[in-house]
Design an enzyme around this catalytic site. Sequence first.
Site, PDB file in Angstrom:
ATOM      1  N   LYS A 265       0.865  -1.185   0.000  1.00  0.00           N
ATOM      2  CA  LYS A 265       0.000   0.000   0.000  1.00  0.00           C
ATOM      3  C   LYS A 265       0.895   1.227   0.000  1.00  0.00           C
ATOM      4  CE  LYS A 265      -3.121   2.724   2.995  1.00  0.00           C
ATOM      5  NZ  LYS A 265      -3.999   2.760   4.185  1.00  0.00           N
ATOM      6  N   ASP A 270      -2.654  10.373   3.267  1.00  0.00           N
ATOM      7  CA  ASP A 270      -4.049   9.968   3.434  1.00  0.00           C
ATOM      8  C   ASP A 270      -4.805  10.997   4.274  1.00  0.00           C
ATOM      9  OD1 ASP A 270      -6.450   8.682   3.759  1.00  0.00           O
ATOM     10  OD2 ASP A 270      -5.687   7.104   5.089  1.00  0.00           O
ATOM     11  N   LYS A 277     -10.299  13.061   7.653  1.00  0.00           N
ATOM     12  CA  LYS A 277      -9.815  12.772   9.000  1.00  0.00           C
ATOM     13  C   LYS A 277      -9.774  14.053   9.834  1.00  0.00           C
ATOM     14  CE  LYS A 277      -6.690   8.954   7.770  1.00  0.00           C
ATOM     15  NZ  LYS A 277      -7.315   7.914   8.599  1.00  0.00           N
ATOM     16  N   ASP A 288       1.710   6.640   5.351  1.00  0.00           N
ATOM     17  CA  ASP A 288       0.710   5.666   4.919  1.00  0.00           C
ATOM     18  C   ASP A 288       1.185   4.898   3.676  1.00  0.00           C
ATOM     19  OD1 ASP A 288      -1.678   4.452   5.584  1.00  0.00           O
ATOM     20  OD2 ASP A 288      -2.910   5.768   4.344  1.00  0.00           O
ATOM     21  N   ASP A 347     -12.152   6.974   3.406  1.00  0.00           N
ATOM     22  CA  ASP A 347     -10.952   6.806   4.231  1.00  0.00           C
ATOM     23  C   ASP A 347     -10.523   5.335   4.310  1.00  0.00           C
ATOM     24  OD1 ASP A 347      -8.846   7.566   5.795  1.00  0.00           O
ATOM     25  OD2 ASP A 347     -10.024   7.892   7.618  1.00  0.00           O
ATOM     26  N   GLU A 349      -9.302   3.547   2.082  1.00  0.00           N
ATOM     27  CA  GLU A 349      -8.778   3.607   0.719  1.00  0.00           C
ATOM     28  C   GLU A 349      -7.693   2.576   0.439  1.00  0.00           C
ATOM     29  OE1 GLU A 349      -7.581   5.321   3.128  1.00  0.00           O
ATOM     30  OE2 GLU A 349      -5.427   5.075   2.801  1.00  0.00           O
ATOM     31  N   ARG A 351      -7.467  -0.564   1.135  1.00  0.00           N
ATOM     32  CA  ARG A 351      -8.015  -1.827   0.622  1.00  0.00           C
ATOM     33  C   ARG A 351      -8.439  -1.684  -0.833  1.00  0.00           C
ATOM     34  NH1 ARG A 351     -12.353  -1.852   5.396  1.00  0.00           N
ATOM     35  NH2 ARG A 351     -10.539  -0.903   6.383  1.00  0.00           N
TER      36      ARG A 351
HETATM   37  N1  BES Z   1      -4.175   4.743   6.827  1.00  0.00           N
HETATM   38  C1  BES Z   1      -5.311   4.507   7.630  1.00  0.00           C
HETATM   39  C2  BES Z   1      -5.026   3.563   8.792  1.00  0.00           C
HETATM   40  C3  BES Z   1      -4.035   4.042   9.815  1.00  0.00           C
HETATM   41  C4  BES Z   1      -4.466   4.613  10.998  1.00  0.00           C
HETATM   42  C5  BES Z   1      -2.682   3.869   9.635  1.00  0.00           C
HETATM   43  C6  BES Z   1      -3.538   5.030  11.955  1.00  0.00           C
HETATM   44  C7  BES Z   1      -1.775   4.273  10.566  1.00  0.00           C
HETATM   45  C8  BES Z   1      -2.209   4.855  11.739  1.00  0.00           C
HETATM   46  C9  BES Z   1      -6.432   3.908   6.787  1.00  0.00           C
HETATM   47  O1  BES Z   1      -6.458   4.318   5.472  1.00  0.00           O
HETATM   48  C10 BES Z   1      -7.714   4.298   7.408  1.00  0.00           C
HETATM   49  O2  BES Z   1      -8.015   5.464   7.396  1.00  0.00           O
HETATM   50  N2  BES Z   1      -8.458   3.341   7.918  1.00  0.00           N
HETATM   51  C11 BES Z   1      -9.714   3.587   8.544  1.00  0.00           C
HETATM   52  C12 BES Z   1     -10.681   2.514   8.089  1.00  0.00           C
HETATM   53  C13 BES Z   1     -12.113   2.786   8.455  1.00  0.00           C
HETATM   54  C14 BES Z   1     -12.634   3.994   7.703  1.00  0.00           C
HETATM   55  C15 BES Z   1     -12.948   1.563   8.127  1.00  0.00           C
HETATM   56  C16 BES Z   1      -9.520   3.546  10.047  1.00  0.00           C
HETATM   57  O3  BES Z   1      -8.724   2.741  10.528  1.00  0.00           O
HETATM   58  O4  BES Z   1     -10.148   4.342  10.724  1.00  0.00           O
HETATM   59 ZN    ZN Z   2      -4.698   4.935   4.647  1.00  0.00          ZN
HETATM   60 MN    MN Z   3      -7.581   6.071   5.190  1.00  0.00          MN
END
Ligand code: BES
Ligand code: ZN
Ligand code: MN
Length: 501
Positions: A265, A270, A277, A288, A347, A349, A351
């Site tokens: 990834k 992000d 966010k 990220d 968010d 993204e 996946r």
């Molecule tokens: N890049 C983030 C996950 C992340 C969070 C990485 C903290 C490193 C530190 C990912 O893209 C994300 O935003 N995931 C969301 C998924 C949710 C919307 C289902 C999350 O974890 O809140």
């Molecule tokens: Zn992310």
């Molecule tokens: Mn995200």
Amino acid sequence: MLKIGFSKPEPANTGTLVVAVLDDRRLTPAAQALDKKTGGVVTRAMSTSRFKGRKEETLEILAVKGIPVARIMLLGFGKPEQLDALRLQGIGGALVAALNRSGEAVGHLQIETLTGAPLAAPDMAAHIAYGARLRAYRFDKYRTREKEEQKPSLKALNLLVTDVAAARKSFAPLDRVADAIYLARDIISEPPNVIYPESLAERCKRLTAFGIKVEVLDEKQMAKLGMGALLGVAQGSVKAPRMVVMRWDGAPRAKDKRPIAFCGKGVTFDTGGISIKPAAGMEDMKWDMAGAGAVIGVMQALAARRAKVNAVGVVGLVENMPDGNAQRPSDIVKSMSGRTIEVLNTDAEGRLVLADVCWYTQDRFKPKAMIDLATLTGAIIVALGHEYAGVFSNNDDLSSRLIAAGATTGEQLWRFPLGEAFDRDIDSDAADVKNIGSNRAAGSIIGAQFIHRFVNDVPWAHLDIAGVAWSKKDSAITPKGATAFGVRLLDRLVAAHYEEE
Ligand code: BES
Ligand code: ZN
Ligand code: MN
């Protein structure tokens, strides 16, 4: 950059002389000799301190009469029977930190084979040197006003060992892996105005110097392949996306030519997109792309040490931004697999990017195993904190191999389940699949289950590295900042199971 050297044991005249002490203040032969030479200074210094000789402990003895070096340092080795590679690396890292604290520029460490220790002196020296290099990493290219005394003092570490040639030979491949870890840490640490899809793809091209074949796919080529999932994430950014394919053919004459594949990834920043966010902590999203960073690192490591393996690394590079053209929650996109995806949260993204990267990789290369790395979910941090990454797999053997490689390298993994019930939770009312579950339950598993839909029969594992890609505190071989988690782990996995004899 710290300079590492190996030479025959001869009396040091400058810098700090470091000798090993075992658990319970047991002196190694080198420490004994020094104690004798200094009229018992070593023993006396120990007995007036809390130093016990436990692993990674240090004790400084300054301005000792009768010897030319400025200081003596005692370095705890702990119990000799526990001195495996990982322990020694930690000791090397702790030594670098201690010498930097003391303001020393040059250290000389005497290494000898110890009764009961699993490794002989040359290998011990190599692993200590490796740990020293890993700890000495620093991302300081943007600090323009740093005073000399704010910089790390240690410039050179010299390992004194009888069989210099054997130590150098043992260190050579580790040194290459350390270079690759430096590369990955550099890439991950760079700010998102410097590292974005195009510029990161350009960096990947430099791997051709190691004999890696690098292909860069642009937006048009990806559109032609039908990568609507990856492109949907990218469409809200003025930075164009890229996909980079890196191939190392180190075993072209193997009976089974199928490669092992790594997918990363690479979200260079992000923001969350339209599902934006909160401002606090958003700066963390510059890393990220740590999954892609690890993939790039492990590809360089394998090529640089001439690993006898066919390996392919594929990274999906995008920036997730909100703008007038950004994708909306409820958009439906078509992935390369043909499956349609309802994007309910922009968010989630990573996946979406991996859906196309993993599909493309298995479809084109028919790998014998495929491992993806991603900073995929905040939920993995809730579950595991910062000590373990999560592993999700459709294959017990691959999963066990990864967990074992994690234990030997210290890049630890903990397995999570996948299953039918989780899969039902991503069924969409409007498309084939939706990119989030119906609530917050099992967030990391839901993310993995989504990627699983884009993987066919290939033995596959997904590593959620969101909790381990970046460290807020120093540890023995990892200074705070980008860890390059995955490089050592996957290099080890390949060495243990996927290289020809
Ligand atoms: N890049 C983030 C996950 C992340 C969070 C990485 C903290 C490193 C530190 C990912 O893209 C994300 O935003 N995931 C969301 C998924 C949710 C919307 C289902 C999350 O974890 O809140
Ligand atoms: Zn992310
Ligand atoms: Mn995200």
